[in-house]
Design an enzyme around this catalytic site. Sequence first.
Site, short mmCIF file in Angstrom:
data_model
loop_
_atom_site.label_atom_id
_atom_site.label_comp_id
_atom_site.label_asym_id
_atom_site.label_seq_id
_atom_site.Cartn_x
_atom_site.Cartn_y
_atom_site.Cartn_z
N GLY A 51 33.58 30.52 37.89
CA GLY A 51 33.27 31.94 37.69
C GLY A 51 34.32 32.59 36.79
N VAL A 60 48.70 31.53 26.00
CA VAL A 60 48.84 30.09 25.77
C VAL A 60 48.80 29.81 24.26
CG1 VAL A 60 47.69 27.84 26.06
CG2 VAL A 60 47.94 29.39 28.03
N ARG A 120 29.90 25.88 35.42
CA ARG A 120 30.20 24.91 36.47
C ARG A 120 29.50 23.65 35.97
NH1 ARG A 120 31.97 28.74 40.32
NH2 ARG A 120 30.77 30.65 40.28
N ASP A 133 38.87 26.33 42.54
CA ASP A 133 39.05 25.00 43.14
C ASP A 133 38.17 23.93 42.51
OD1 ASP A 133 36.81 26.10 44.30
OD2 ASP A 133 37.28 25.42 46.34
N THR A 172 40.43 33.02 39.40
CA THR A 172 39.24 33.30 40.23
C THR A 172 39.43 34.63 40.93
OG1 THR A 172 38.02 32.69 42.24
CG2 THR A 172 40.25 31.83 42.07
N ASP A 185 38.30 35.28 43.72
CA ASP A 185 38.25 35.07 45.18
C ASP A 185 39.63 34.98 45.85
OD1 ASP A 185 35.55 35.10 45.00
OD2 ASP A 185 35.23 32.99 45.49
N ASP A 201 41.37 32.41 46.54
CA ASP A 201 41.30 31.43 47.62
C ASP A 201 41.96 30.10 47.24
OD1 ASP A 201 39.46 30.73 45.70
OD2 ASP A 201 37.84 30.29 47.08
N ARG A 247 32.97 33.48 47.99
CA ARG A 247 32.04 32.45 48.45
C ARG A 247 32.44 31.88 49.81
NH1 ARG A 247 30.92 27.70 44.52
NH2 ARG A 247 31.47 29.49 43.28
N GLN A 297 31.82 42.92 40.49
CA GLN A 297 33.22 42.64 40.86
C GLN A 297 33.89 41.64 39.93
OE1 GLN A 297 33.12 42.23 45.54
NE2 GLN A 297 31.11 42.03 44.63
O1 F6P Z 1 33.99 32.30 41.95
C1 F6P Z 1 33.87 33.61 42.18
C2 F6P Z 1 32.48 34.01 42.66
O2 F6P Z 1 32.22 35.29 42.13
C3 F6P Z 1 32.30 34.01 44.17
O3 F6P Z 1 32.87 35.13 44.77
C4 F6P Z 1 30.80 33.95 44.29
O4 F6P Z 1 30.42 33.39 45.52
C5 F6P Z 1 30.43 33.06 43.15
O5 F6P Z 1 31.47 33.13 42.20
C6 F6P Z 1 29.11 33.39 42.49
O6 F6P Z 1 28.84 32.43 41.55
P1 F6P Z 1 27.71 32.54 40.44
O7 F6P Z 1 28.15 33.57 39.44
O8 F6P Z 1 27.62 31.18 39.88
O9 F6P Z 1 26.46 32.98 41.16
#
Ligand code: F6P
Length: 324
Positions: free
Chosen positions: A10, A22, A71, A102, A125, A127, A129, A171, A255
């Site tokens: 993301g 960089v 991804r 991650d 990220t 998140d 996390d 997530r 967000q």
């Molecule tokens: O990685 C950050 C995030 O925004 C999470 O908070 C969320 O669950 C996920 O990505 C959503 O992913 P996508 O944009 O692939 O739907």
Amino acid sequence: MRVGILTSGGDAPGMNAAIRTVTLAAAEKKWETIGIFHGYEGLINQEFKILYPSEVQGLARFGGTILGSSRSPAFFTNDGRRLAFENLKKEKIEALVVIGGDGTYKGADIFIKETGILCVGLPGTIDNDLFGTEVTIGFKTAVQTAVDAIDKILDTAESHGRMFIIELMGRDAGHIAANSAAAAGAHACFLPETTSDVPKFFSFLEQHAKRIQKKPFIVIIAEGEKELNTQNLLKTIQIKFQNIEVRSLVLGHLQRGGNPVAEDRLLAARLGWESVNCLSNQESGVALGIKNNNVTKTSFDQCIKCKIPPANWLPELIDLGLRE
Ligand code: F6P
């Protein structure tokens, strides 16, 4: 040296600031920076372009990522990684800076173990996390965005004496939800990391429902919360408490966007700068982070295995919302 840089997973506000630093720090060392587009997919599909310092100046203030992101299931196959490594050799890219969460670290960990390429990670990220850092690039901006949104919802909640259930991103982790709930003064918050005290919540609502003068009530739910979900909670409240006016919303990808706050730009710049120093010292296999205002280096392996819980003072702060 030619150093490749990619953003994966993301997008997060501050990724562009990292790309900028960089590229500029690499140029100081007379290295060339190669932008790899769309994360690991770009390694496989040979989406490469030299990044010149003049192109990246002025980039720090923008959200998203100029390199694009994805991804990449293909990178998690042996064939995909073999092709990616062949493309790196053809392009004479000797080192990589990968920015992401991650999934990005997992990809880097396997790739380094298989190929021995020099590679350093930056925590990008919203998140927050990732183990090995107190804060990730993009988190502070996402929390600010969520708090701004809750403040706006509060205008209506106060005007109409309504309850709002607001779902915030994360997530698997409740960091955005917990921090935003505490900062905005929400009344209740449900997180994946803590057991929800649903009976306590409902007994408070029973008192709340009896009020003659209706008051605002904000409930935050983290996306990753498994015990409760936004729609079910909305329906349950509508059925159980017919004199509570309740609405729900999922804040979603709002967000992830927007210009990064200064703290995210600084974090991205500081870690971006350090990533170039690491590579010039032939350090590899580590993700950079920040702890007690010092830059930390943690192996990808460890970052993947361990998760950080939200600060233990946050649930206590949020709990104050249920005392009136
Ligand atoms: O990685 C950050 C995030 O925004 C999470 O908070 C969320 O669950 C996920 O990505 C959503 O992913 P996508 O944009 O692939 O739907």
